[in-house]
Motif scaffolding. Structure first.
Motif, PDB file in Angstrom:
ATOM      1  N   GLU A 139     -25.242  22.921  16.067  1.00  0.00           N
ATOM      2  CA  GLU A 139     -24.718  24.359  16.024  1.00  0.00           C
ATOM      3  C   GLU A 139     -24.089  24.648  14.371  1.00  0.00           C
ATOM      4  O   GLU A 139     -24.424  25.498  13.940  1.00  0.00           O
ATOM      5  N   LYS A 140     -23.687  23.687  14.081  1.00  0.00           N
ATOM      6  CA  LYS A 140     -23.123  23.686  12.676  1.00  0.00           C
ATOM      7  C   LYS A 140     -24.402  23.736  11.500  1.00  0.00           C
ATOM      8  O   LYS A 140     -24.145  24.479  10.611  1.00  0.00           O
ATOM      9  N   LEU A 141     -25.265  22.930  11.828  1.00  0.00           N
ATOM     10  CA  LEU A 141     -26.298  22.701  10.848  1.00  0.00           C
ATOM     11  C   LEU A 141     -27.051  24.171  10.916  1.00  0.00           C
ATOM     12  O   LEU A 141     -27.408  24.818   9.770  1.00  0.00           O
ATOM     13  N   SER A 142     -26.946  24.846  12.162  1.00  0.00           N
ATOM     14  CA  SER A 142     -27.767  26.187  12.311  1.00  0.00           C
ATOM     15  C   SER A 142     -26.970  27.334  11.497  1.00  0.00           C
ATOM     16  O   SER A 142     -27.625  28.355  11.044  1.00  0.00           O
ATOM     17  N   GLN A 143     -25.590  26.990  11.381  1.00  0.00           N
ATOM     18  CA  GLN A 143     -24.973  28.127  10.699  1.00  0.00           C
ATOM     19  C   GLN A 143     -24.689  27.587   9.021  1.00  0.00           C
ATOM     20  O   GLN A 143     -23.769  28.410   8.542  1.00  0.00           O
ATOM     21  N   TYR A 144     -25.098  26.677   8.706  1.00  0.00           N
ATOM     22  CA  TYR A 144     -24.622  25.989   7.133  1.00  0.00           C
ATOM     23  C   TYR A 144     -25.425  26.784   6.322  1.00  0.00           C
ATOM     24  O   TYR A 144     -26.487  27.296   6.435  1.00  0.00           O
ATOM     25  N   LYS A 145     -24.383  27.194   5.074  1.00  0.00           N
ATOM     26  CA  LYS A 145     -24.870  28.067   4.025  1.00  0.00           C
ATOM     27  C   LYS A 145     -24.666  26.990   2.753  1.00  0.00           C
ATOM     28  O   LYS A 145     -25.508  26.801   2.162  1.00  0.00           O
ATOM     29  N   LYS A 146     -23.261  26.456   2.611  1.00  0.00           N
ATOM     30  CA  LYS A 146     -23.280  25.665   1.397  1.00  0.00           C
ATOM     31  C   LYS A 146     -21.830  24.756   1.993  1.00  0.00           C
ATOM     32  O   LYS A 146     -21.211  25.057   2.720  1.00  0.00           O
TER      33      LYS A 146
END
Length: 529
Positions: free
Chosen positions: A63-70
């Motif tokens: 879930e966090k990977l799909s929302q990762y930006k920087k």
């Protein structure tokens, strides 16, 4: 790799990943801390190191990977390396075309606080997993963070298309959006109150085939405050069934007590009425016996039937009750013979009285030499109609009247089919439906009356009967039937009318067997000489 500014911050080692998160380099510290070799790690996807038991950690990672930006992707997850599990802190950062995965093994010693926490969590998970109650943990927004199989089994959540959702599909879903059960969704009010009210709340609902008791307990953390709720579901279906049965039993007991009181109150009245009924029954028995004798007395005697010129006649009537509603008569006057057969609805005293009235009216009209079949039945109907209105307006009579002279038989009136068996055994049936109308239903029936002529030759047989013959039941609830009656007469047409009558009556009685006779049985056999 030691030139990397991040090198100084990791304590459990580091992995270098390609753009697809596949491992292509590993630090010696990682191999040392996690007791593995580079060859056993390189080439594998990063998430292949995650323990399958840590479903929540795997879910949060993706879930966090799909929302990762920087920046850093930071989470705690259980690592499985060489069959050994480690709870580790993972920090993931994107650098150019590669990723750096930094691990911190936080279970260094047996007495480590984190290890105790982890082992305690494992014990708690085991208790929850094996609980007979459904247990779920919701976050502060009402999303499902964790639940056991019993919760999944009871709730049976489905998609908008009716498809049963699997366990993985439920994680991170808002619990109160998964069901359209209004009672269940009332629990959201308790959940919302829990954000400011730290007390447990309880609710009983019916869901699918279950009766459930919900226990909602707020979870508060010292710094964060309200962090969610534990949601415990207890199956109380059996308890509710017992309560319902107990209520029913109590209600039945109350009803029985009331009935007992009513019976006791009525007992005295019944005792008094019984005395009166005994006296009334004696009186009625005397009246019925008189009516029965009158009924048998007015039936034509065999010696009268033997005097009819041109016809050999035999009749039979057996009432189902003490007084029957069937009727037949044969009257000869000035060379004309009038044969009538009828059936009053029902049986008993009223039917017997109407039968006597019908016989008297037919004989009176015959004596007045009324030969027109339309006028004959019309006058008879108006006479009977007036008396039926006095006695019982729901009674009526089906009556067929046959006029015989010189080998010709004129049939009028509505009754059962008239059976004609020609000399040789051929069977003909005359439908009387359109030859008349039941007497006593309407005051005026002349427009419904007609007559059909039948020419008889020597040896021809005519059979008249009431529905007590054709509708006689045996023990299998099968009727005797018109076809069987036609067949047995056809096989015995060459015999005398008295012999044919006896053959038919014996066959009907064999069909009935030990069954109670349900209706009057009347049979008249005519044979052209």
């Amino acid at each position: 790799m030691k030139d990397c500014p991040l090198y100084a911050v990791y304590t459990g080692g580091m992995l270098v990943l390609d753009d697809s998160l596949n491992i292509f380099n590993v630090t010696p510290e990682f191999c040392e801390h996690f007791a593995c070799t580079p060859q056993s790690i390189v080439g594998k996807p990063l998430d292949s190191l995650f323990s399958r038991k840590d479903k929540r950690g795997r879910f949060l990672f993706h879930e966090k990977l799909s929302q990762y930006k920087k920046g850093f992707l930071d989470l705690t997850i259980v690592i499985l390396v060489n069959q050994n599990e480690f709870i580790s802190r993972l920090r993931l950062i994107k650098r150019d075309k590669e990723w750096l995965a930094i691990f911190e093994n936080i279970l260094a010693e047996d007495d480590d606080l984190f290890r105790e926490f982890y082992l305690g969590q494992e014990r708690w998970t085991s208790i929850v997993r094996n609980s007979s109650e459904g247990i779920a943990i919701l976050d502060s927004e009402g999303r499902l963070v964790e639940f056991n199989s019993r919760f999944f089994e009871i709730m049976q959540f489905r998609s908008v298309h009716g498809v049963l959702l699997n366990e993985s599909a439920l994680l991170n879903k808002h619990l109160f959006n998964l069901s359209d059960n209004e009672q269940f969704n009332l629990a959201k009010k308790y959940f919302d109150k829990a954000k400011t009210n730290k007390r447990k709340s309880y609710q009983e609902i019916q869901h699918l085939s279950y009766y459930l008791r919900l226990e909602i307990t707020p979870i508060y953390l010292p710094v964060k405050g309200f962090s969610g709720c534990s949601f415990v579901i207890k199956d109380i279906t059996h308890q509710k069934q017992l309560e319902f049965m107990a209520q029913q039993l109590q209600q039945k007991n109350q009803e029985l007590e009331l009935q007992k009181q009513e019976l006791q109150a009525a007992h005295q009245k019944i005792t008094t009425l019984n005395q009166k009924l005994r006296q009334e029954n004696l009186r009625l028995s005397s009246e019925i016996e008189v009516t029965k004798k009158l009924q048998q007395m007015i039936l034509p005697k065999q010696e009268e039937l033997d005097l009819v010129e041109g016809l050999d006649i035999a009749g039979f009537m057996q009432p189902a009750d003490e007084v029957g509603g069937d009727y037949y008569d044969v009257i000869q006057q000035n060379g004309n013979v009038k044969i009538s057969i009828g059936d009053v609805t029902g049986h008993g005293l009223e039917s017997g009285v109407l039968m006597l009235m019908t016989q008297t009216a037919v004989r009176t009209l015959q004596e007045s030499e009324e030969t027109n079949p339309v006028r004959f039945l019309d006058i008879l109907n108006r006479t009977i109609y007036s008396n039926i209105q006095r006695i019982n307006p729901y009674k009526n009579i089906t009556l067929a009247v046959l006029d015989y002279a010189n080998g010709t038989l004129g049939v009028s009136g509505q009754h059962e089919d008239v059976i004609v068996v020609r000399n040789g055994g051929k069977v003909e049936r005359i439908n009387t439906t359109y030859l008349g109308f039941p007497l006593g239903l309407e005051e005026e029936i002349s427009e419904f009356i007609a007559q059909e002529k039948i020419e008889l030759n020597s040896g021809d047989v005519v059979v008249l009967y009431t529905d007590g013959v054709t509708e006689a039941y045996n023990s299998q609830r099968q009727q005797y039937g018109l076809e069987r009656l036609c067949e047995i007469v056809s096989r015995n047409y060459q015999k005398s009318t008295q012999e044919i009558r006896q053959v038919v009556i014996d066959d009907v009685r064999r069909h009935i067997g030990k069954q109670k006779v349900a209706d009057d049985i009347t049979l008249v056999i005519l044979k052209q000489k």
